[in-house]
Design an enzyme around this catalytic site. Structure first.
Site, PDB file in Angstrom:
ATOM      1  N   HIS A 482       0.837  -1.204   0.000  1.00 16.68           N
ATOM      2  CA  HIS A 482       0.000   0.000   0.000  1.00 16.68           C
ATOM      3  C   HIS A 482       0.876   1.260   0.000  1.00 16.68           C
ATOM      4  CE1 HIS A 482      -3.704   2.315   1.188  1.00 16.68           C
ATOM      5  NE2 HIS A 482      -2.774   3.143   1.635  1.00 16.68           N
ATOM      6  N   GLU A 483       1.775   1.331   0.955  1.00 16.66           N
ATOM      7  CA  GLU A 483       2.625   2.528   1.053  1.00 16.66           C
ATOM      8  C   GLU A 483       3.537   2.653  -0.160  1.00 16.66           C
ATOM      9  OE1 GLU A 483       1.749   4.696   3.038  1.00 16.66           O
ATOM     10  OE2 GLU A 483       0.515   3.416   4.317  1.00 16.66           O
ATOM     11  N   HIS A 486       1.672   4.425  -2.864  1.00 17.64           N
ATOM     12  CA  HIS A 486       1.734   5.881  -2.709  1.00 17.64           C
ATOM     13  C   HIS A 486       3.104   6.387  -3.175  1.00 17.64           C
ATOM     14  CE1 HIS A 486      -2.001   6.707  -0.663  1.00 17.64           C
ATOM     15  NE2 HIS A 486      -1.734   5.940   0.372  1.00 17.64           N
ATOM     16  N   HIS A 489       3.415   6.538  -6.909  1.00 19.69           N
ATOM     17  CA  HIS A 489       2.651   7.675  -7.428  1.00 19.69           C
ATOM     18  C   HIS A 489       3.498   8.946  -7.320  1.00 19.69           C
ATOM     19  CE1 HIS A 489      -1.676   9.604  -7.443  1.00 19.69           C
ATOM     20  NE2 HIS A 489      -1.107   9.645  -8.617  1.00 19.69           N
TER      21      HIS A 489
END
Ligand code: ZN
Length: 709
Positions: A482-483, A486, A489
């Site tokens: 998940h991290e 980010h 991105h």
């Protein structure tokens, strides 16, 4: 002035230099911030005077380029302080950090309210140059103007002063709301001395309760309405009466009924909530919106309020039938196993946990040996190598603040494109949780060269013990992915304008798309084949374990979904349907009438009359989620739907990966998320994939549009 010239935060850094962590000390923070803020104020003032008087013709290079450079200088000095305060905290650092916060917040308020800056941006937007600017430049200017407008800068005279009064009063009220919740929560406690009354509670919860009793110099076990104390009672405690008692206290906090639970009614939030709603409505009217829901979506991916309502109601229509089914299964299990004729709300979590253990006894501890950290990292890097054609190399030489920290370069086609720090393990003086933060943003420097993006990735995994490597649970694995999503991105962006580069300028309801999207690979056999590997034998995660995990993943997913929908619909409709013309008594009942209506539509768990959940719903009354709670589900739909293209075309399909890279990850906030999504997916998002991933059968065969038409 010698202390200033020695300050490592004020040294003119070479392009792409990294933070000088080892030299940074708490005492450097405040002088550096004071100096930079003062010089920024002066430079900005001079620039704006010159532009607004016409002396300097307005242009991107005259206005935005220097503004971004000064902003970046400030954030590069602040970044190591703020990061170290979170991960290697000390009393000195915390004091220094707290001393800087009001300086920075005053500065940012000042910039947001700066009429001259607004005028200069407006001038630029109206100039002939505007049409010649790139998409990302235009978006950056449009966002700036939008944010100025939402901050009331275009208001004049009475409206302007009323706006100021409302903002001031709202900030008092929202903080009062939070205080009431906290005070009510703390005013209630229960001590239990007979341990047999606590049968079923896990040792960790017992230990916490014992510790809390000792802290108050009491014998036995002390329970409070703080979540870590309350939650285990509702989930594990066999004592039905105790569950009932605590449930009632929890659900009446900060309400007119708290005294019935042994609390005090003086913390009642009802009047605070009514005033907050009235003022939010008035504020949105001042800014030419018809209600606060419209104001909220003005900066989000959703285009208009009705679209949000349709989205939530559509999900509800599909999830409610299954949620009812799940609830009746649970009721039958509770009757059969515990002899409960009626499943009460305070039984639901307890019975659900019993049923879950009964059906899918699976411990995270069984998974751990298959997820040693180095295998996992290597596997995660291989995943993104396959998807986006990037190579990740660990670096041994870099300036650091702790021995745990690791540092990596990302290369694409032989070129260095980004760097990141990984700070993986829990330790003393480090804030809990997991997050990605920006260290450097990608942007063009004044000499035309490029600043490469740099990210901090922080987790709190259990460190290596007993000579074994650090071993992750599956939850931790998904957190890591998940991290990292980010992080990608932020780091894979091709944008050169700071305001819309990476995660900057991405609408709130879309920013979780790349992160939740990455989690999907943690559930795929084909990916786990190389992401996992037993730390002793190298054997990947066995199929039967994965299958059990997948089955457990969707346990009561429809019940969970309708609960989120209940919160979202309540929040959104309450802000959207507010009418200032209501009579006093209608206003008093307004919030409850919406709650009741939403529940009649979507709730499957029985509701007791005293339920005053809304009186402690801090997300929307004290936090930033007002008319925005729906964002959680919205982003889940986007990430599930994006992943479904990989399910169709192959989870390691290079062309699909390339398309996600170029249409979504590289674009940052430079274009509307609805436009980017549609370019990637070939159509507007639908809820089908999320429902399928949650194991909810989508009864209607037609795809329902949730994004831009
Ligand atoms: Zn996230």
């Amino acid at each position: 002035m010698s202390n200033i010239s020695d300050n490592p935060l004020l040294q003119p850094a070479a392009a792409n230099a990294l933070p000088p962590f080892s030299q940074v000390k708490a005492e450097h923070a405040q002088p550096a911030m004071e100096q930079l803020l003062a010089s920024n104020r002066q430079r900005i003032n001079t620039l704006l005077t010159s532009i607004n008087s016409g002396e300097t013709p307005v242009s991107w290079d005259a206005l935005v380029t220097p503004m971004e450079a000064w902003d970046d200088e400030l954030s590069q000095a602040w970044s190591p302080i703020s990061h170290m305060n979170s991960v290697v905290n000390s009393d000195e650092l915390r004091d220094a950090y707290n001393a800087c916060l009001p300086l920075l917040s005053a500065y940012s308020t000042e910039m947001g309210q700066n009429q001259d800056l607004y005028k200069a941006y407006k001038k630029l937007a109206d100039s002939t140059e505007f049409a010649t600017l790139s998409t990302e430049q235009k978006t950056a200017i449009e966002h700036a103007l939008r944010d100025f407008r939402l901050a009331g800068i275009a208001l004049e005279g009475d409206k302007k002063s009323r706006y100021g009064e409302i903002k001031q009063r709202l900030s008092e009220l929202t903080s009062k709301f939070g205080e009431n919740v906290m005070d009510a929560t703390q005013a209630w406690s229960k001590t239990i001395t007979d341990k047999t009354e606590l049968a079923g509670l896990p040792d960790s919860a017992l230990a916490l309760a014992q510790q809390q009793a000792q802290a108050k110099e009491k014998d036995g076990y002390l329970f409070t309405l703080d979540f870590p104390s309350y939650f285990p009672i509702l989930t594990y405690c066999e004592n039905r009466e105790l569950r009932h008692e605590m449930y009632k206290a929890y659900l009446t906090r900060a309400s007119d009924l708290y005294s019935e639970s042994g609390g005090d009614n003086k913390f009642d939030n009802a009047a605070v909530m009514n005033e907050i709603l009235a003022l939010r409505h008035e504020l949105s009217n001042l800014l030419d919106f018809s209600n606060y829901a419209e104001y909220s979506v003005a900066s989000k991916m959703a285009e208009e309020p009705q679209q949000v309502i349709d989205f939530l109601e559509d999900l509800a229509s599909k999830a409610v039938p299954q949620a009812k089914q799940e609830f009746s299964e649970l009721s039958a299990y509770a009757k059969e196993t515990f002899g409960f004729d009626k499943l009460e709300p305070w039984d639901v979590s307890y019975c659900a946990e019993q049923l879950r253990q009964h059906r899918y006894s699976i411990s995270q501890e069984l998974i751990r040996p298959y997820l040693p950290i180095d295998t996992v990292l290597k596997g995660m890097f291989e995943t993104v190598q396959k998807l986006y054609g990037i190579n990740i190399e660990e670096q041994s030489q870099f300036d650091s603040y702790h021995d745990d920290v690791r540092f990596f370069h990302i290369e694409k086609d032989g070129q260095l494109i980004a760097k990141f720090y990984f700070d993986l393990y829990a330790r003393d003086k480090k804030r809990g949780g997991a997050w990605m933060d920006e260290c450097r943003v990608r942007r063009t420097l004044e000499d035309g060269s490029l600043q490469i993006p740099v990210a901090y990735l922080v987790c709190n995994f259990s460190p290596a013990v007993d000579g074994k490597p650090a071993l992750l649970t599956h939850d931790e694995l998904t957190t890591l992915f998940h991290e990292f999503g980010h992080g990608l991105h932020h780091m894979l962006t091709q944008i050169k304008t700071a305001a819309v580069s990476g995660i900057n300028g991405v609408a709130w309801d879309a920013v979780e798309l790349p992160s939740q999207f990455m989690e999907n690979w943690c559930w795929e056999k084909e990916a786990l084949a190389f992401i996992s590997g037993h730390y002793e034998t190298g054997e990947p995660l066995p199929d039967d374990l994965l299958e059990k995990m997948l089955a457990a993943k969707n346990f009561q997913s429809a019940m969970m979904m309708v609960r989120q929908l209940e919160f979202s619909l309540f929040d959104f409709r309450m802000h959207k349907e507010y009418q200032p013309e209501l009579s006093a008594s209608e206003k008093t009942n307004y919030i409850k009438s919406i709650v009741d209506d939403v529940r009649s539509q979507v709730a499957v768990v029985p509701i007791v009359e005293y339920n005053r959940f809304q009186n402690s719903f801090s997300h929307i009354f004290a936090g930033g989620y007002a008319a925005g709670y729906y964002s959680y589900k919205w982003a889940e739909v986007l990430s599930a739907d994006a992943f479904s293209r990989f399910e169709d075309e192959g989870i390691f399909n290079t062309a699909t990966g390339q398309s996600f890279l170029t249409e979504i990850l590289q674009k940052g906030g430079s274009e509307e998320p609805a436009v980017l999504f549609e370019r990637f997916r070939g159509r507007a998002p639908t809820t089908d994939a999320l429902l399928r991933h949650c194991g909810i059968s989508s009864t209607s065969a037609s795809a329902t549009k949730t994004g831009a038409a």
